[in-house]
Design a protein around this motif. Structure first.
Motif, short mmCIF file in Angstrom:
data_model
loop_
_atom_site.label_atom_id
_atom_site.label_comp_id
_atom_site.label_asym_id
_atom_site.label_seq_id
_atom_site.Cartn_x
_atom_site.Cartn_y
_atom_site.Cartn_z
N CYS A 118 36.36 138.92 135.82
CA CYS A 118 36.30 140.13 135.01
C CYS A 118 34.86 140.55 134.72
CB CYS A 118 37.01 139.92 133.67
SG CYS A 118 38.75 139.42 133.79
N SER A 122 35.28 142.84 129.43
CA SER A 122 36.58 143.37 129.83
C SER A 122 37.71 142.75 129.02
CB SER A 122 36.83 143.08 131.32
OG SER A 122 38.16 143.42 131.69
N CYS A 316 42.41 141.50 135.09
CA CYS A 316 41.32 142.06 134.27
C CYS A 316 41.53 143.56 134.10
CB CYS A 316 39.97 141.84 134.96
SG CYS A 316 39.62 140.14 135.47
N GLU A 318 38.91 145.34 133.71
CA GLU A 318 37.80 145.75 134.57
C GLU A 318 37.32 144.55 135.37
OE1 GLU A 318 33.35 147.85 134.45
OE2 GLU A 318 34.49 147.56 132.59
N TYR A 319 37.35 144.68 136.69
CA TYR A 319 36.91 143.61 137.58
C TYR A 319 35.43 143.80 137.95
CZ TYR A 319 41.58 141.72 138.42
OH TYR A 319 42.80 141.11 138.27
#
Length: 369
Positions: A118, A122, A316, A318-319
């Protein structure tokens, strides 16, 4: 549960249509389900997506993988059914890009972090996309079904009831000829979300007998240990007088237990499992993308089966890697779609999520980047 805006649902439907050539979006039941379905020029998903975790989800993940890879021949999905605990640990370490788990991460585990795949800061995406009863299975010659209440079941797995003709069991099963055979309880040897859900039921409904509470690793109470869902089923099948617990999709020809709820005995079924999920609240103090269900094990509503697992797909919000985010988003979209849920139900006997829950799940998926 929260309702998403029409525009958000349209965006989610577009993501699903890219992954499924429009099939999931057309069947998803969202208000703007056709959005984006005609965009045949959009690129398909490509790459290798790696996940691991709950063995309970294994058959469902296979169904989702087949459906998504058929529409996206450049995509491969590898899932190791290593158990929920291993899956969460592997996801946290960045060894897999998504996890399957029979429980969500605890809030203190999330706070402790870090989650290597992540982006910094995140949130997690935790989606209850697999709902299934946990079957209590047994092997006694000539007996196909039994009635048990919470107290008796707890005493069996705590080693306090040791033969099948014990008065506590025979009193609940008039007309059933039970042998004096010794009871061999079979439990998971590995850290398991199925164990966590099963012991959560015992702890909530028979706390004076089952004093270990909800635990993913079996306490030292005797019985026979077996690795994974397949191991438990094999051990029960291979013995006489054995009893164990496993995802209902794997019960096969074994005898099964109807659980006393209120004044009736309820057989496991997808419908009974879905009913208790919809009647249960969400856990508080979590991010909007983190949808954790707090199951009401003590419900006495008619037709509710209380020994149920809600298994999560975890990723996640946001990766670090945008390509990974795209693959995870496509896979999660298909798993949550009406088509994906029906595929899992057909293959694994799971309970499709309700439209109300799907609305919230699709909003969480739309946030993945």
């Amino acid at each position: 549960m929260k309702l998403s805006r029409l525009a958000q649902l349209g965006a989610v439907a577009a993501v699903a249509s890219l992954a499924l050539a429009g099939c999931a979006a057309n069947e998803g039941g969202a208000p703007d389900a056709g959005a984006g379905s005609s965009d045949s020029s959009a690129p398909s998903l490509e790459g290798n997506l790696v996940g691991g975790g709950a063995s309970s989800q294994e058959v469902a993940v296979q169904a989702w993988t087949q459906g998504l890879q058929t529409a996206n021949p450049g995509l491969t999905i590898d899932y190791d059914p290593s158990g929920s605990g291993t899956g969460r640990e592997s996801f946290q370490a960045g060894a897999v890009q998504f996890a399957g788990s029979d429980r969500a991460f605890k809030t203190d585990e999330i706070t402790a972090g870090p989650f290597e795949a992540c982006a910094e800061g995140s949130d997690l995406v935790e989606l209850p996309t697999y709902i299934s009863p946990i079957a209590v299975v047994f092997n006694i010659d000539g007996v196909d079904s039994l009635n048990l209440d919470a107290m008796t079941l707890a005493k069996i797995f705590a080693g306090q009831i040791t033969t099948w003709n014990d008065p506590a069991i025979t009193a609940l099963n008039e007309g059933v000829e039970l042998p004096a055979t010794a009871i061999t309880p079979v439990h998971r040897s590995d850290k398991s979300g199925t164990t966590g859900n099963f012991t959560d039921y015992l702890g909530k409904t028979a706390p004076d007998v089952w004093t270990a509470g909800s635990v993913e690793e079996w306490p030292a109470l005797g019985g026979e240990a077996a690795q994974g869902t397949s191991g438990v089923i094999s051990a029960v099948e291979g013995g006489q007088g054995t009893i164990g617990y496993a995802d209902a999709s794997r019960a096969g020809d074994l005898g099964t237990v109807a659980i006393k709820v209120g004044e009736e005995f309820v057989e496991y079924s997808p419908e009974a499992a879905a009913a208790i999920v919809d009647a249960s609240p969400e856990e508080e103090g979590r991010a909007a993308t983190d949808i954790a269900i707090k199951l009401d094990r003590t419900s006495t509503e008619a037709g509710v089966y209380p020994i149920v697992l809600v298994s999560y797909l975890i990723g996640c919000a946001e990766y670090k890697d945008a390509a990974t985010a795209e693959m995870v988003k496509g896979f999660f979209s298909y798993a949550a779609s009406a088509e994906g849920q029906d595929a899992a139900a057909s293959a694994a006997g799971s309970a499709p999520i309700s439209e109300t829950l799907r609305t919230q799940v699709t909003e969480a998926i739309e946030a993945i980047k």
